[in-house]
Design an enzyme around this catalytic site. Sequence first.
Site, PDB file in Angstrom:
ATOM      1  N   LYS A  31       0.847  -1.190   0.000  1.00  0.00           N
ATOM      2  CA  LYS A  31       0.000   0.000   0.000  1.00  0.00           C
ATOM      3  C   LYS A  31       0.884   1.241   0.000  1.00  0.00           C
ATOM      4  O   LYS A  31       1.785   1.384   0.815  1.00  0.00           O
ATOM      5  CB  LYS A  31      -0.883   0.005   1.250  1.00  0.00           C
ATOM      6  CG  LYS A  31      -1.828   1.202   1.314  1.00  0.00           C
ATOM      7  CD  LYS A  31      -2.817   1.069   2.455  1.00  0.00           C
ATOM      8  CE  LYS A  31      -2.312   1.597   3.764  1.00  0.00           C
ATOM      9  NZ  LYS A  31      -2.019   3.042   3.782  1.00  0.00           N
ATOM     10  N   ASP A  58      -3.501   4.421  -1.630  1.00  0.00           N
ATOM     11  CA  ASP A  58      -4.416   4.823  -0.544  1.00  0.00           C
ATOM     12  C   ASP A  58      -4.367   6.342  -0.358  1.00  0.00           C
ATOM     13  O   ASP A  58      -3.708   6.845   0.536  1.00  0.00           O
ATOM     14  CB  ASP A  58      -3.972   4.083   0.733  1.00  0.00           C
ATOM     15  CG  ASP A  58      -4.789   4.421   1.958  1.00  0.00           C
ATOM     16  OD1 ASP A  58      -5.938   4.881   1.813  1.00  0.00           O
ATOM     17  OD2 ASP A  58      -4.265   4.216   3.084  1.00  0.00           O
TER      18      ASP A  58
HETATM   19  O1  C5P Z   1       0.556   0.967  11.158  1.00  0.00           O
HETATM   20  P1  C5P Z   1      -0.871   0.575  10.944  1.00  0.00           P
HETATM   21  O2  C5P Z   1      -1.060  -0.919  10.737  1.00  0.00           O
HETATM   22  O3  C5P Z   1      -1.809   1.159  11.975  1.00  0.00           O
HETATM   23  O4  C5P Z   1      -1.211   1.252   9.535  1.00  0.00           O
HETATM   24  C1  C5P Z   1      -2.482   1.183   8.959  1.00  0.00           C
HETATM   25  C2  C5P Z   1      -2.421   1.759   7.587  1.00  0.00           C
HETATM   26  O5  C5P Z   1      -3.735   1.693   7.029  1.00  0.00           O
HETATM   27  C3  C5P Z   1      -2.008   3.216   7.526  1.00  0.00           C
HETATM   28  O6  C5P Z   1      -1.264   3.387   6.319  1.00  0.00           O
HETATM   29  C4  C5P Z   1      -3.297   3.989   7.445  1.00  0.00           C
HETATM   30  O7  C5P Z   1      -3.175   5.174   6.695  1.00  0.00           O
HETATM   31  C5  C5P Z   1      -4.200   2.996   6.713  1.00  0.00           C
HETATM   32  N1  C5P Z   1      -5.641   3.116   6.979  1.00  0.00           N
HETATM   33  C6  C5P Z   1      -6.180   3.013   8.242  1.00  0.00           C
HETATM   34  N2  C5P Z   1      -7.533   3.161   8.433  1.00  0.00           N
HETATM   35  C7  C5P Z   1      -8.343   3.366   7.404  1.00  0.00           C
HETATM   36  C8  C5P Z   1      -7.803   3.450   6.110  1.00  0.00           C
HETATM   37  C9  C5P Z   1      -6.438   3.314   5.934  1.00  0.00           C
HETATM   38  O8  C5P Z   1      -5.451   2.779   9.198  1.00  0.00           O
HETATM   39  N3  C5P Z   1      -9.653   3.449   7.597  1.00  0.00           N
END
Ligand code: C5P
Length: 236
Positions: A31, A58
């Site tokens: 991503k 994303d």
């Molecule tokens: O480090 P972590 O596992 O928390 O990262 C989650 C990733 O998913 C980040 O890149 C964040 O921007 C993305 N994301 C999220 N929640 C959402 C959509 C995307 O945490 N609803």
Amino acid sequence: MKTSPIIALDFPSAQEAYTFLQPFDGGLNVKVGMQLYYQEGPAIVAKLKEQGYDVFLDLKLHDIPNTVKSAMEVLAGHGADLVNVHAAGGKTMMEAALEGLDKGTPAGQLRPSIIAVTQLTSTDEQQMQREQLVETSLENSVLHYAQLTQSAQLDGVVCSVHEASAITDRCGKAFFKVTPGIRLAESGTQDQKRIATPAEARHAGSTHIVVGRAVTAAKDPLAAYEMICAQWEGLK
Ligand code: C5P
């Protein structure tokens, strides 16, 4: 997008992302979020695709329909496999996003899949009610956005594992439930609120999991990734 975990390349530069990817076999789902994309531009998507990665771009678009449509027309040419918008932008905005993607997809190529963020996994019910003045439960809000997204003909949503099974009941199994907020039992929550393990995600019917810091900040990222894959595939 393959069904293997999607690794969030939340790094400040392409160099750091490639250094991180080095120990892995190719062919991962990755991503590219705002930080890496704003630093490196479309070239990072093209390069990752060239190297055999499936790419979720994303950027969570949220603007007036015409602006989102034009932006999606451009993004369709970058070669990502999956892109997204915020469902809060409304049904007309989501339809415009899809129209832009269709228009911008080069002839002979598949249109990227498109999903909508419902409520961010960093938002909890109290915060949603207080700050967005939404008076229903968080689950209801997410379900409402999922149905709105489906009515706009998008391919699925970003939600937390906790809403995945209810979304399957209303929107069907094939509707994407892409779930971030994934943590191994022993890792911290950081800024996420609605978290779950890979095994919980599998049981709840997530179609894809997004994993960032549980892998990128692990002492041994490859071992953490393998553990997550094993739990996600039901081997552990
Ligand atoms: O480090 P972590 O596992 O928390 O990262 C989650 C990733 O998913 C980040 O890149 C964040 O921007 C993305 N994301 C999220 N929640 C959402 C959509 C995307 O945490 N609803």
